[in-house]
Design an enzyme around this catalytic site. Sequence first.
Site, PDB file in Angstrom:
ATOM      1  CE1 TYR A 146     -41.544   2.843 -25.843  1.00 47.20           C
ATOM      2  CE2 TYR A 146     -40.993   3.029 -23.517  1.00 47.20           C
ATOM      3  CZ  TYR A 146     -41.874   2.642 -24.520  1.00 47.20           C
ATOM      4  OH  TYR A 146     -43.079   2.071 -24.191  1.00 47.20           O
ATOM      5  CB  CYS A 147     -38.993   4.218 -30.318  1.00 42.97           C
ATOM      6  SG  CYS A 147     -39.065   3.847 -32.093  1.00 42.97           S
ATOM      7  N   PRO A 148     -37.940   7.840 -30.170  1.00 45.76           N
ATOM      8  CG  PRO A 148     -36.210   9.369 -29.870  1.00 45.76           C
ATOM      9  CD  PRO A 148     -36.568   7.930 -29.652  1.00 45.76           C
TER      10      PRO A 148
END
Length: 275
Positions: A146-148
């Site tokens: 997540y949130c790369p």
Amino acid sequence: MGHELLQQPKWRIIDQSHLGPMFDAKQSFAMDDTLCTAVGQGASEAVVRTWVHHNTIVLGIQDTKLPHLSQGISFLQERGYHVIVRNSGGLAVVLDEGVLNISLIFPEAKKSIDINQGYEAMWELIKQMFSSYEATIEAREIVGSYCPGSYDLSIGGKKFAGISQRRIRGGVAVQIYVCVHGSGSARAELIRQFYEHSLQGEPTKFVYPRIVPETMASLSELLGEPLAISEVMLKLLQTLRSFGAELYPSSLAEEEWPLYELYLQRMIERNEKVL
């Protein structure tokens, strides 16, 4: 010696890692904006702020454009999570009592700090903090997390931390969340389901991450030993001291409070408008 940005003569330490469940994440983002402004104006030394929030999902601006956002938020709230929207980029992240957030706030007075410099300084700090372990800490995008981002921190291809930046008038705040203990994949599964509820298969212009929970883990899982927030705090302070800096504990100064109230009000209004 470490990264040049870490070679500050003094660090003002603001530790908010133990304030408990009533400490709201909106307060945190207002606090960093306040300190960023103060540091940028030369009214404060460089700052290290540490903070922990309980059962909070922090959304990015892009997340507010999800077609079924209200269903996604309801899903998170039913699982006992508080949802806020931050004032910077990036996407949804999980904060809980096993996640330590660190903000490094630098002045940009003498020369400008390019965005990669800020990321590199934080990466260097984390590598130094855990240098006694044999693990190699890499900085590269972990697809499926997540949130790369290009400065995802990982060990063996599994992400345990993500870095973001915020700039205000001559001050630069580099912020990292570090999953210290708990299950990284369980946190990722929560965000995967949030996007499932918020998208419901509908096409969008923006491409939201396809989350693969197994791409994420906590440091305790990756290093094979239980780690506490307090232990990581100690490593942080010892590492900063090893760079030759003077550390002193602090809280907001009297003249910083009005600015904090202003930024907090902005955060409250932003969240009321969006959520």
